[in-house]
Every structure is written in C-alpha cells, then in structure tokens.
Design an enzyme around this catalytic site. Structure first.
Site, PDB file in Angstrom:
ATOM      1  N   LYS A 164       0.836  -1.210   0.000  1.00  0.00           N
ATOM      2  CA  LYS A 164       0.000   0.000   0.000  1.00  0.00           C
ATOM      3  C   LYS A 164       0.871   1.260   0.000  1.00  0.00           C
ATOM      4  CE  LYS A 164      -1.546   1.471   4.146  1.00  0.00           C
ATOM      5  NZ  LYS A 164      -1.219   2.853   4.518  1.00  0.00           N
ATOM      6  N   ASN A 165       1.879   1.296   0.877  1.00  0.00           N
ATOM      7  CA  ASN A 165       2.646   2.535   1.020  1.00  0.00           C
ATOM      8  C   ASN A 165       3.645   2.765  -0.118  1.00  0.00           C
ATOM      9  OD1 ASN A 165       1.197   3.117   3.263  1.00  0.00           O
ATOM     10  ND2 ASN A 165       2.787   2.576   4.739  1.00  0.00           N
ATOM     11  N   ARG A 202      -4.495   9.784   4.898  1.00  0.00           N
ATOM     12  CA  ARG A 202      -3.520  10.869   4.977  1.00  0.00           C
ATOM     13  C   ARG A 202      -2.510  10.843   3.840  1.00  0.00           C
ATOM     14  NH1 ARG A 202      -2.913  13.559   9.532  1.00  0.00           N
ATOM     15  NH2 ARG A 202      -0.815  13.887   8.767  1.00  0.00           N
ATOM     16  N   CYS A 210      -4.948  12.178  13.613  1.00  0.00           N
ATOM     17  CA  CYS A 210      -5.495  10.838  13.436  1.00  0.00           C
ATOM     18  C   CYS A 210      -5.212  10.039  14.690  1.00  0.00           C
ATOM     19  CB  CYS A 210      -4.959  10.170  12.180  1.00  0.00           C
ATOM     20  SG  CYS A 210      -3.342   9.460  12.357  1.00  0.00           S
ATOM     21  N   ARG A 238       0.407  14.238  13.607  1.00  0.00           N
ATOM     22  CA  ARG A 238       0.891  14.069  12.235  1.00  0.00           C
ATOM     23  C   ARG A 238       0.879  15.360  11.406  1.00  0.00           C
ATOM     24  NH1 ARG A 238      -1.069   8.452   9.842  1.00  0.00           N
ATOM     25  NH2 ARG A 238       0.818   8.742   8.612  1.00  0.00           N
ATOM     26  N   PRO A 239       1.734  16.316  11.784  1.00  0.00           N
ATOM     27  CA  PRO A 239       1.800  17.583  11.051  1.00  0.00           C
ATOM     28  C   PRO A 239       2.369  17.398   9.642  1.00  0.00           C
ATOM     29  CG  PRO A 239       3.576  17.450  12.664  1.00  0.00           C
ATOM     30  CD  PRO A 239       2.705  16.250  12.886  1.00  0.00           C
ATOM     31  N   VAL A 240       2.184  18.405   8.776  1.00  0.00           N
ATOM     32  CA  VAL A 240       2.722  18.331   7.405  1.00  0.00           C
ATOM     33  C   VAL A 240       3.684  19.501   7.141  1.00  0.00           C
ATOM     34  CG1 VAL A 240       0.860  16.956   6.409  1.00  0.00           C
ATOM     35  CG2 VAL A 240       0.638  19.451   6.494  1.00  0.00           C
ATOM     36  N   ASP A 270       5.236   0.648  11.983  1.00  0.00           N
ATOM     37  CA  ASP A 270       4.059  -0.065  11.447  1.00  0.00           C
ATOM     38  C   ASP A 270       4.010  -1.529  11.880  1.00  0.00           C
ATOM     39  OD1 ASP A 270       3.200   2.226  10.246  1.00  0.00           O
ATOM     40  OD2 ASP A 270       3.858   1.693   8.225  1.00  0.00           O
ATOM     41  N   ILE A 323       8.210   7.092  16.930  1.00  0.00           N
ATOM     42  CA  ILE A 323       7.835   7.833  15.720  1.00  0.00           C
ATOM     43  C   ILE A 323       6.554   8.639  15.930  1.00  0.00           C
ATOM     44  CG2 ILE A 323       7.315   7.652  13.241  1.00  0.00           C
ATOM     45  CD1 ILE A 323      10.159   6.771  13.887  1.00  0.00           C
ATOM     46  N   ARG A 334      -8.368  -0.896   5.185  1.00  0.00           N
ATOM     47  CA  ARG A 334      -7.595   0.192   4.565  1.00  0.00           C
ATOM     48  C   ARG A 334      -6.245  -0.319   4.071  1.00  0.00           C
ATOM     49  NH1 ARG A 334      -6.024   4.405   8.265  1.00  0.00           N
ATOM     50  NH2 ARG A 334      -4.724   4.759   6.457  1.00  0.00           N
TER      51      ARG A 334
HETATM   52  N1  EPU Z   1       6.453  14.645  10.827  1.00  0.00           N
HETATM   53  C1  EPU Z   1       6.496  15.987  11.141  1.00  0.00           C
HETATM   54  N2  EPU Z   1       6.231  16.886  10.143  1.00  0.00           N
HETATM   55  C2  EPU Z   1       5.941  16.506   8.872  1.00  0.00           C
HETATM   56  C3  EPU Z   1       5.897  15.149   8.552  1.00  0.00           C
HETATM   57  C4  EPU Z   1       6.170  14.222   9.559  1.00  0.00           C
HETATM   58  O1  EPU Z   1       6.752  16.378  12.277  1.00  0.00           O
HETATM   59  O2  EPU Z   1       5.697  17.375   8.034  1.00  0.00           O
HETATM   60  C5  EPU Z   1       6.736  13.656  11.854  1.00  0.00           C
HETATM   61  C6  EPU Z   1       5.558  12.755  12.165  1.00  0.00           C
HETATM   62  O3  EPU Z   1       4.656  13.337  13.066  1.00  0.00           O
HETATM   63  C7  EPU Z   1       6.227  11.532  12.715  1.00  0.00           C
HETATM   64  C8  EPU Z   1       7.528  11.463  11.906  1.00  0.00           C
HETATM   65  O4  EPU Z   1       7.705  12.752  11.348  1.00  0.00           O
HETATM   66  O5  EPU Z   1       6.554  11.746  14.057  1.00  0.00           O
HETATM   67  C9  EPU Z   1       7.552  10.454  10.795  1.00  0.00           C
HETATM   68  O6  EPU Z   1       6.344  10.504  10.058  1.00  0.00           O
HETATM   69  P1  EPU Z   1       6.306  10.326   8.491  1.00  0.00           P
HETATM   70  O7  EPU Z   1       6.044  11.642   7.858  1.00  0.00           O
HETATM   71  O8  EPU Z   1       7.503   9.570   8.045  1.00  0.00           O
HETATM   72  O9  EPU Z   1       5.004   9.444   8.284  1.00  0.00           O
HETATM   73  P2  EPU Z   1       4.096   9.503   7.002  1.00  0.00           P
HETATM   74  O10 EPU Z   1       4.925   9.786   5.814  1.00  0.00           O
HETATM   75  O11 EPU Z   1       2.901  10.345   7.265  1.00  0.00           O
HETATM   76  C10 EPU Z   1       4.375   6.968   6.352  1.00  0.00           C
HETATM   77  C11 EPU Z   1       3.466   5.801   6.193  1.00  0.00           C
HETATM   78  C12 EPU Z   1       2.953   5.376   7.562  1.00  0.00           C
HETATM   79  C13 EPU Z   1       4.159   5.024   8.439  1.00  0.00           C
HETATM   80  C14 EPU Z   1       5.125   6.211   8.519  1.00  0.00           C
HETATM   81  C15 EPU Z   1       6.395   5.914   9.273  1.00  0.00           C
HETATM   82  C16 EPU Z   1       2.539   6.163   3.991  1.00  0.00           C
HETATM   83  C17 EPU Z   1       1.375   6.524   3.154  1.00  0.00           C
HETATM   84  N3  EPU Z   1       2.366   6.183   5.316  1.00  0.00           N
HETATM   85  O12 EPU Z   1       3.588   7.992   6.951  1.00  0.00           O
HETATM   86  O13 EPU Z   1       2.153   4.226   7.364  1.00  0.00           O
HETATM   87  O14 EPU Z   1       3.725   4.708   9.746  1.00  0.00           O
HETATM   88  O15 EPU Z   1       5.477   6.615   7.166  1.00  0.00           O
HETATM   89  O16 EPU Z   1       7.067   4.836   8.709  1.00  0.00           O
HETATM   90  O17 EPU Z   1       3.594   5.843   3.470  1.00  0.00           O
HETATM   91  C18 EPU Z   1       0.494   2.665   7.946  1.00  0.00           C
HETATM   92  O18 EPU Z   1       0.698   2.111   6.849  1.00  0.00           O
HETATM   93  O19 EPU Z   1      -0.197   2.141   8.857  1.00  0.00           O
HETATM   94  C19 EPU Z   1       1.083   3.971   8.200  1.00  0.00           C
HETATM   95  C20 EPU Z   1       0.642   4.789   9.165  1.00  0.00           C
END
Ligand code: EPU
Length: 416
Positions: free
Chosen positions: A22-23, A92, A116, A121-123, A305, A327, A397
């Site tokens: 999926k990811n 997301r 969530c 989970r900020p961006v 995960d 994480i 999902r």
């Molecule tokens: N973070 C920030 N700011 C940002 C982005 C991330 O502070 O702008 C922080 C997050 O809050 C977290 C850390 O950085 O503490 C890492 O998060 P990351 O951004 O890597 O997570 P993600 O890209 O939103 C993907 C997977 C998740 C998986 C995480 C970590 C996808 C679509 N999702 O999420 O998958 O847990 O990487 O490996 O690729 C799942 O499949 O169940 C799932 C949640």
C-alpha cells in the site's frame, strides 16, 4: 458496521501470498500526475486506501481503469487541483498529491489531513520543502493552497526524516528548474521504488533510499509501466501472527531484503526463519515465543508499522519486554483493547512494559487504526474463545482479504 469474529484455535499453518505494498502504491499513483502520458501499474493491492486514492484522481479528471491486478491511469485531461477534506481525512497519504499537482500544474489545493488515531501528524516538512523550491503556500480554511509558476531546484534539509514528505519533494523536484539536493531524507524502501518509477518516466534522480537525494529537474516526464513491490508490513504481520500462535507458515511473493530487523526480532523471540528469494518460512516447533524488546525508529530499524503486532506477540510470550514507540506520539491505542483481552501491559509515556500471559481471553474489542487492528487480530488468534473486532474498515484500509488469507491457514475467522 462490519465486524470480524475470530475464535482462537491454535497454530496458523500453510501458505499465504503477499499483496503489493500500500505505502509503495500510494506515491506511485500520485506520481502519475507528473506526466500527461499514461501510467500502467501491476500488483496493486485491493485495499481501501487505494480505492480512496483512485477516487481522488477521478475527481481531478484522471481516467482510471482497474482490473483485479492491474491499473491504468490517464492524466491527460486533469481539470482540477482540488483534493477535498472528505477524502483526505480518511487517507492521509492523499498529501502525496500536493507535490505532483504543484509541479505539473503550478497550483494545488489540498486539504490539511488533520489529526489521526496515532498522533497529530503535522505536514510542516512537506510545506517547508515545497517553499524552499519556490512555492507560495498559504493555509486557508483548512486547505493548503500552493502556487508556483515553475518550481526551482534548491538545497533543503528535512528537520525530521519523513517518508511522505521525502516522496512529495522528490516528485516535485523532478519537474523543477535546476538541481535539488534533499538532506536528512527518509530511507524507507518505498522511496527507492518511487525513484525507480520516476527514473523510468525520464526523471534524473540519485541517492534515493539514502539520506541525501539529488534530483536534476527535467522539462517533462513520459508514461511508464511499473510493478508495485511486495508489502513488507503485511509480510511481517502474517509472520508475527504465526509466531504468536506457535505456527508454521510460508509467506510467498514477498521480498525478505526489506525485513531484516523484523526477522531478527522474530528469531530473537525463538522462531526459526528460512528464506528464499521471494519467500519466508517461519516455524516455532510448537513452542511459545519469548518476549522481545522493540524500539521503533526510521528504516532500516524496527518499523513503527510493526509495533502493534509485536505488542500482541509479547502479550502471549514468555517473560516480559518493553515496546518503545519513537515515531508517533499516540500509537498505543491498541493497548487498552489488548488489556480487555487480559494482556498485562503498563504504559509509561512512550514505553509499554509487557508481561506475557500464557493465554489471552476473547472479548469484544474495537479497532482504532490500521496496525492496531492487525494487533487485535493477532491477539484474537492466540486467545481462548471468541473475539469480535469492531470498526473493521481500519483493517480493510491496508490488508487485502486478510480474513480469507487467515482462514486458508486454519484460522476460525468470519465477517459478521
Ligand atoms: N512529521 C512531522 N512533520 C511533517 C511530517 C512528519 O513532524 O511534516 C513527523 C511525524 O509526526 C512523525 C515522523 O515525522 O513523528 C515520521 O512521520 P512520516 O512523515 O515519516 O510518516 P508519514 O509519511 O505520514 C508513512 C506511512 C505510515 C508510516 C510512517 C512511518 C505512507 C502513506 N504512510 O507515513 O504508514 O507509519 O510513514 O514509517 O507511506 C500505515 O501504513 O499504517 C502507516 C501509518
């Protein structure tokens, strides 16, 4: 609302085929927007997050044709750059549309995903990175409004190695003017896979899968065809279920290369592992596993995960161990549900101290997020009596046909 009922009945035995990841599939689907030519993708998993991603592409004006295994996306007539909250809040990964839309169409209007069940989970990393490439970004009424005539290559260092932010920036930079260097990138295998697709579309990328990625922007990208790699987390989930039930299973159509850390932990727990190029056998000799310490960290370390699944394994293992989540700040929602099944788990901030019990008892429980649901399934398989898991849509999902796959390995599982 659909529930899953599981009656614990001993070891899982047999074979299971792993679906596409999926990811890995989500960024590939988003990358289709970077070119006006079509993209063909095989090994697409039949999971709800993919349905949501394709629904979003449909709203943008893409033509999507899907057969059980293959996907064809034609982005030649995109007429919108708007990704609405109603869909983004359920998945997301939709934030991955931001980079490609901005890079190809010069604008994007993507809902902020919001919080969530696993954390806030900020961006901010996605936004700061795109701003470094010259985008003007404002947040209005819950939406990220981004504009750029053409993105410009830049040097950007992520504060945190974020998987989807790295993917968004790599995609955006493929069409930027000049060279982009991204430092402190996430190194998850899904990023290397995305770069392989982008390269076959004509992008110039070096270092994907390491912490520094260099992208030399090109004027346009072409169509391509791509096969989604096997899901490492689905693989790990079935292996952990086999370990928790003292089983003997072989996982097929997978890639052991991306699972070293998890396989090492399963061996440490007492399971025997045999590997082939695309299969993994786990057997326990009918013995109960030992509890193992788990400390989540970015790839190549132990994946967040897989944390919830190992919590369930430890809950029925011999001895005690700690599970530390580094994480996401709130990824312990499954603990309260496991406790309802008799698990002995104490939470201290980001650390769970798990004392294994010989057996858990079946109970009505509620899934709170995707991997939490997988943890409840594992606990239910290893428990006495019946467990009903509510809010199964979380499971759907990210796991394709998990009930049928487990039933084929002897589990007493049905949807109710
Ligand atoms: N973070 C920030 N700011 C940002 C982005 C991330 O502070 O702008 C922080 C997050 O809050 C977290 C850390 O950085 O503490 C890492 O998060 P990351 O951004 O890597 O997570 P993600 O890209 O939103 C993907 C997977 C998740 C998986 C995480 C970590 C996808 C679509 N999702 O999420 O998958 O847990 O990487 O490996 O690729 C799942 O499949 O169940 C799932 C949640």
């Amino acid at each position: 609302m659909e529930k899953i009922s599981i009656t614990g009945n001993g070891p899982l035995r047999g074979e299971v085929r792993i679906a596409g990841a999926k990811n890995a599939a989500l960024p590939i689907i988003a990358a289709s927007l970077l070119s006006a030519e079509p993209l063909q993708v095989s090994n697409i998993p039949g999971v709800r997050d993919i349905d949501t991603a394709l629904q979003l592409l449909g709203l943008l004006g893409c033509k999507v044709e899907r057969t059980p295994d293959s996907l064809f996306i034609d982005t030649g007539e995109v007429h919108s750059v708007y990704a609405p909250y109603e869909l983004v809040k359920t998945m997301r990964g939709a934030i991955l549309l931001l980079g490609p839309l901005l890079a190809r169409f010069g604008e994007a209007d993507v809902s902020l995903p919001g919080g969530c069940a696993i954390g806030s989970r900020p961006v901010n990393e996605h936004i700061a990175g795109l701003q470094a490439l010259g985008a003007e970004i404002t947040i209005e009424a819950g939406y990220i409004k981004a504009k750029a005539r053409r993105l410009r290559g830049a040097h950007f260092t992520f504060d945190i190695p974020s998987v989807t932010a790295t993917e968004n920036l790599v995609m955006a930079a493929t069409l930027a003017e000049g060279t982009t260097v991204l430092d402190n990138c996430a190194m998850e295998p899904e990023i290397g896979d995305l770069a392989r697709l982008l390269t076959s579309m004509g992008a110039r990328i070096q270092g994907a899968g390491t912490s520094t990625v260099t992208i030399e922007g090109v004027q346009s990208l072409s169509g391509a065809s791509h096969q989604v790699p096997p899901d490492r987390i689905e693989t790990g989930t079935f292996l952990t279920a086999a370990a928790a039930t003292r089983g003997d299973i072989t996982v097929l159509d997978t890639n052991p290369d991306f699972l070293h850390f998890v396989l090492g932990k399963l061996e440490q727990a007492g399971a025997s592992i045999e590997l082939g190029p695309d299969w993994i056998r786990l057997h326990t000799g009918g013995k109960r596993c030992r509890a193992v310490h788990v400390n989540t960290a970015p790839y190549p370390a132990f994946p967040t995960d897989m944390q919830a699944q190992f919590m369930a394994l430890n809950a029925v293992a011999e001895g005690s161990a700690t599970v530390v989540e580094n994480i996401f700040e709130n990824r312990f929602m499954h603990v309260a549900e496991l406790q309802r099944m008799g698990a002995d788990i104490e939470l201290q901030g980001h650390t769970a101290i798990v004392k294994g019990r010989e057996r858990l008892q079946g109970a009505p429980v509620m899934a709170t997020d995707l991997r939490a649901s997988a943890s409840l399934v594992i606990a239910a398989l290893a428990a006495d009596g019946e467990t009903t898991i509510d809010r199964v849509y979380h499971l759907d999902r990210g796991y394709a046909n998990i009930d049928r796959k487990l039933a084929a390995m002897g589990a007493l599982i049905k949807r109710v």
